[in-house]
Design an enzyme around this catalytic site. Sequence first.
Site, PDB file in Angstrom:
ATOM      1  CD  GLU A   1      -1.710  33.569  -9.323  1.00 54.87           C
ATOM      2  OE1 GLU A   1      -2.364  32.551  -9.206  1.00 54.87           O
ATOM      3  OE2 GLU A   1      -2.173  34.647  -9.731  1.00 54.87           O
ATOM      4  CG  PHE A   2       1.325  33.643 -13.706  1.00 54.16           C
ATOM      5  CD1 PHE A   2       0.445  34.645 -13.352  1.00 54.16           C
ATOM      6  CD2 PHE A   2       0.823  32.382 -13.994  1.00 54.16           C
ATOM      7  CE1 PHE A   2      -0.914  34.396 -13.298  1.00 54.16           C
ATOM      8  CE2 PHE A   2      -0.530  32.132 -13.950  1.00 54.16           C
ATOM      9  CZ  PHE A   2      -1.414  33.137 -13.589  1.00 54.16           C
ATOM     10  N   GLY A   3       5.666  34.530 -11.931  1.00 55.33           N
ATOM     11  CA  GLY A   3       7.104  34.713 -12.118  1.00 55.33           C
ATOM     12  C   GLY A   3       7.549  36.052 -11.577  1.00 55.33           C
ATOM     13  CD  GLU A   4      13.024  36.605 -11.925  1.00 59.35           C
ATOM     14  OE1 GLU A   4      13.907  36.003 -11.354  1.00 59.35           O
ATOM     15  OE2 GLU A   4      13.124  37.060 -13.089  1.00 59.35           O
ATOM     16  CB  VAL A   5       7.178  41.851 -10.677  1.00 61.24           C
ATOM     17  CG1 VAL A   5       6.721  43.206 -11.189  1.00 61.24           C
ATOM     18  CG2 VAL A   5       5.998  40.903 -10.537  1.00 61.24           C
TER      19      VAL A   5
ATOM     20  CG  ASP B   1      -7.321  39.438  -4.730  1.00 64.96           C
ATOM     21  OD1 ASP B   1      -7.535  39.545  -3.497  1.00 64.96           O
ATOM     22  OD2 ASP B   1      -6.239  39.045  -5.204  1.00 64.96           O
TER      23      ASP B   1
ATOM     24  CG  MET C   1       9.318  36.110  -6.580  1.00 64.45           C
ATOM     25  SD  MET C   1       9.643  35.772  -8.302  1.00 64.45           S
ATOM     26  CE  MET C   1       8.675  34.311  -8.564  1.00 64.45           C
TER      27      MET C   1
ATOM     28  CE  LYS D   1       1.825  41.830 -12.277  1.00 67.14           C
ATOM     29  NZ  LYS D   1       0.438  41.519 -11.979  1.00 67.14           N
TER      30      LYS D   1
HETATM   31  O1  ACK Z   1       5.108  45.890  -3.099  1.00 62.02           O
HETATM   32  P1  ACK Z   1       5.788  45.887  -4.353  1.00 62.02           P
HETATM   33  O2  ACK Z   1       7.021  46.676  -4.465  1.00 62.02           O
HETATM   34  O3  ACK Z   1       4.839  46.251  -5.572  1.00 62.02           O
HETATM   35  O4  ACK Z   1       6.031  44.381  -4.755  1.00 62.02           O
HETATM   36  C1  ACK Z   1       5.078  43.930  -5.682  1.00 62.02           C
HETATM   37  C2  ACK Z   1       5.747  43.110  -6.733  1.00 62.02           C
HETATM   38  O5  ACK Z   1       5.883  43.866  -7.872  1.00 62.02           O
HETATM   39  C3  ACK Z   1       5.015  41.845  -7.060  1.00 62.02           C
HETATM   40  O6  ACK Z   1       3.749  42.141  -7.513  1.00 62.02           O
HETATM   41  C4  ACK Z   1       5.490  45.163  -7.584  1.00 62.02           C
HETATM   42  N1  ACK Z   1       4.801  45.619  -8.726  1.00 62.02           N
HETATM   43  C5  ACK Z   1       3.852  44.999  -9.460  1.00 62.02           C
HETATM   44  N2  ACK Z   1       3.434  45.768 -10.450  1.00 62.02           N
HETATM   45  C6  ACK Z   1       4.146  46.910 -10.357  1.00 62.02           C
HETATM   46  C7  ACK Z   1       4.161  48.115 -11.110  1.00 62.02           C
HETATM   47  N3  ACK Z   1       3.358  48.276 -12.147  1.00 62.02           N
HETATM   48  N4  ACK Z   1       4.983  49.075 -10.735  1.00 62.02           N
HETATM   49  C8  ACK Z   1       5.769  48.911  -9.669  1.00 62.02           C
HETATM   50  N5  ACK Z   1       5.807  47.801  -8.941  1.00 62.02           N
HETATM   51  C9  ACK Z   1       5.008  46.818  -9.267  1.00 62.02           C
HETATM   52  C10 ACK Z   1       4.586  45.135  -6.408  1.00 62.02           C
END
Ligand code: ACK
Length: 954
Positions: A621-625, A736, A619, A643
């Site tokens: 800040e603005f929605g699902e990833v 950040d 998740m 995102k």
């Molecule tokens: O710790 P994570 O698996 O890595 O969980 C967060 C989640 O999405 C929310 O930000 C994952 N994430 C974000 N951007 C990417 C990306 N480019 N490739 C793989 N995982 C990502 C992040």
Amino acid sequence: MDGAVKVEPASLVWKCASRSLGFATNLNHCPLSNNINACVCSKWEEVSIMDEKNIPIRTYQVCNVLEPNQNNWLRTDWIPRSGAQRVYVEVKFTLRDCNSLPGVTGTCKETFNLYYHESNEDRESYIKESSFIKVDTVAADESFTQVDVGDRIMKLNTEVRDVKVTTRKGFYLAFQDVGACIALVSVRVFYKTCPLTIRNLATFPDTVTGADTSSLVEVRGSCVNQSEEREEPKMYCGADGEWLVPIGGCLCSPGYEEKGSACKSCTAGFYKAKSSDPGCSKCPPHSHSLRDAATVCDCHSGYFRSDADPPSMACTQPPSAPQQLISVVNETSVVLEWTPPRRLGGRSDTSYSLECLICQTAGRLCLPCGSDVLFSPSQTGLKTTKVVVSELRAHTHYTFIVHARNGVSLASGAGATQSVSVSVTTNQAAPSPVSFVQATDVTRHSLSLSWQQPDRPNGVILEYEVKFYEKDQKERSYRIMRTFSQSVDVTGLSPLTVYVFHVRARTAAGYGEFSAPFEFSTNSDPFPLIGEGVNSAFLLLSVSGVGILLLISAAVFIISRRRSKYSKTKQDSEEEKHLNPGVKIYVDPFTYEDPDQAIHDFAKEIDVSSIHIEKVIGMGEFGEVCSGRLRVQGKREIYVAIKSLKAGYSDKQRRDFLSEASIMGQFDHPNIIRLEGVVTRCKPLMIITEYMENGSLDSFLRKHDGQFTVIQLVGMLRGIASGMKYLSDMNYVHRDLAARNILVNSNLVCKVSDFGLSRVLEDDPEAAYTTRIPIRWTAPEAITYRKFTTSSDVWSYGIVMWEVVSYGERPYWDMNNQDVMKAVEEGYRLPAPMDCPVVLHQLMLDCWERERAERPTFSQILNMLDKLIRNPGTLRRTGGDRYIMDIPTGSMLESGLGPEWLQSIGLERYRDTLAAAGYTSLDSLLGITHHQTAHAFNQQIYSQLQSVNAMKCF
Ligand code: ACK
């Protein structure tokens, strides 16, 4: 007669011949003049008369007009030929008009005949009439009458006849009268010459004309003084004494010029270098000639001329040093660029050459680089002001010296080239491919594979990966094995099957390229052949003949060349992009009035149909990833993270959501998450980035607690520092930076991400977003008065270092934000995590300097980490190795948890607890403080230990 005609100077002797010329009578000498002394032979008489000016002259006369059949001969003495081939006979005479003679009948004639006879004898007394050859019958143009004579009007005729005389040394002339009334007044015999002349600076001598009236005598000229032959000088002497058809000629020698028909020396201050130069020229600038006849001008002192410079060129000087040498390091390549020297010395042939030195420390103790370093376009004779130096060693100091030269650098002596130098340190690079793989202990189902370390490991090799597959299967299905050693036992193979193996190495910088394919065959034996020594594949290859080996080597060579070319091209293009990192400046998308314009400028719109969403991975800040695949036209599918902006968003949320893409889209660096594009034309709005298999760094480290070597951890930190340096070079402040905002891919490459918060926070110190500031990661000045700078990012980087080395521990553990701010304000700093190399903790402490100007820059951090990676020995000393510690009192405490020491730090009452827990030395106690203290002991112990660390942990 014209001036080209020469009168024969020898005196002529007239002889009177008998009619029959049988013998000479009355030998009288007749001078060579217009007057002929009287000399009477047969009917010829020598008579003195007065000419028209009343001057007496001698003539030979005959006038037997009344008698028929006259044959009266008058002969000259022998006339030497003197080299002449054609002689001219000029006869002056008067002739009586037959009509004016009364009573004269047909016997009177108005002509006479001229004869000649060639002879070597100068005194022939008798010459037969028939020996004479007739030249011509001579008639008078003008005849006279008695009245004329009386009036003293002499009608003098002048007739010229020429005759070829080539056979004897001389000749005789004779005049035959056949009944005319004639007075021979003068006979002049002469021949013609072409007079001495100078044409085209060649002298042609006085030359006797040829025998025939049409003959041309070819004459070779000789060059005048101080001249030299350009082309053989020749001219033709015509029969009339005229020079014809000049050919070739001469040129004045160097130092001389043509004046008139001569060559005169150049005067001082002038020179002539080549005979073909038109004349003397003034000395070119910065040169002089002091003496006459200079062929070249000497350069003024301090000015020079190269061997290739023409004498007409000004004297010149060597160039001054190249200027503004800048270097951009990209892994193991360096782009060097400079501007031309301020002074080019008056020449346009400036070239540059590069000296490459490999140094122990930056700029010190240097030796020439090896021949394996590549220079593009070349190392010497460069006309451009940019060179890409590649194939350098990773993490190594180099000094590059750029020399400027021109055509007179050598001539100026003392190898006096001006130069500028720069010292650089190369970065990490993936290892070069493994070049040799062999198989031993080959059985039906297994073999042992071993290989040599890559030629250029470019760091500590952490792991090797072996990929293999059945040759027939191609790469449709393959297996992967990983090992730390340089060999692996491969089992589970099919008998009598050829397998293809590729090996690659991995360092902190990631995987290198796979080796070329190595083929080995299993055999039918259940056990390896005893004493085989070499593997079956080698035997197979040997049997197949050296030819196959050669073929494979050639293939390997070609493939590796192709690959290296490809990677070089790729590298070059990357260099292009990073050439001037300091020049490209980040543009704040919030400065755009229309946020969609910013997105349009910096991000690519992606057609939603080319995105295939697979699963939700978190998740944002603005929605699902989500993760998924993106089909890019002309390329294969790539894995991406997606995102999305949840439905029901406000304008501000839309703007904030897309601002991250506008920011990310401006960056292009291997340690910054790459934006693939955005979807804004349909809903939900999406930001598509590269997929990072291992997700966020903090959770990844927590998952793999204690599993990495220090070098691997430092490798990750280096990547983050490199990305941050790039951002700071672009004037971008992240605000950040934290391990949760670093993403990790399958090669352990760390990339900085999350560019959202930077603008969410207002710069207004009164803004009410304090709660959104990541207190634990943020520098004090940024917390207190929103002073966000690259230096505050450096503070955060120090915290990330701590997070990494402690495998994702929460900074300041479970202390609340207020306590953290207070502790930091009071000078407390996070202690070194467990097994943290002293140097790393020191670097963290440096990042946490209260004064932000005291903190290192990202460039310095990067250098420091590179140094550590290059000298892994320096990472071995951890806080746990320390037995002596400085405390503010300056006393030195021995290790061991003696009561005094515990007392000195206020922990004596925990002595038993500590001992019971097995902590009997300061060493072991310091070890636990970093990681477990907060959990194992109460806050007081933590605080006390903190204070010890704050006293300075080296
Ligand atoms: O710790 P994570 O698996 O890595 O969980 C967060 C989640 O999405 C929310 O930000 C994952 N994430 C974000 N951007 C990417 C990306 N480019 N490739 C793989 N995982 C990502 C992040």
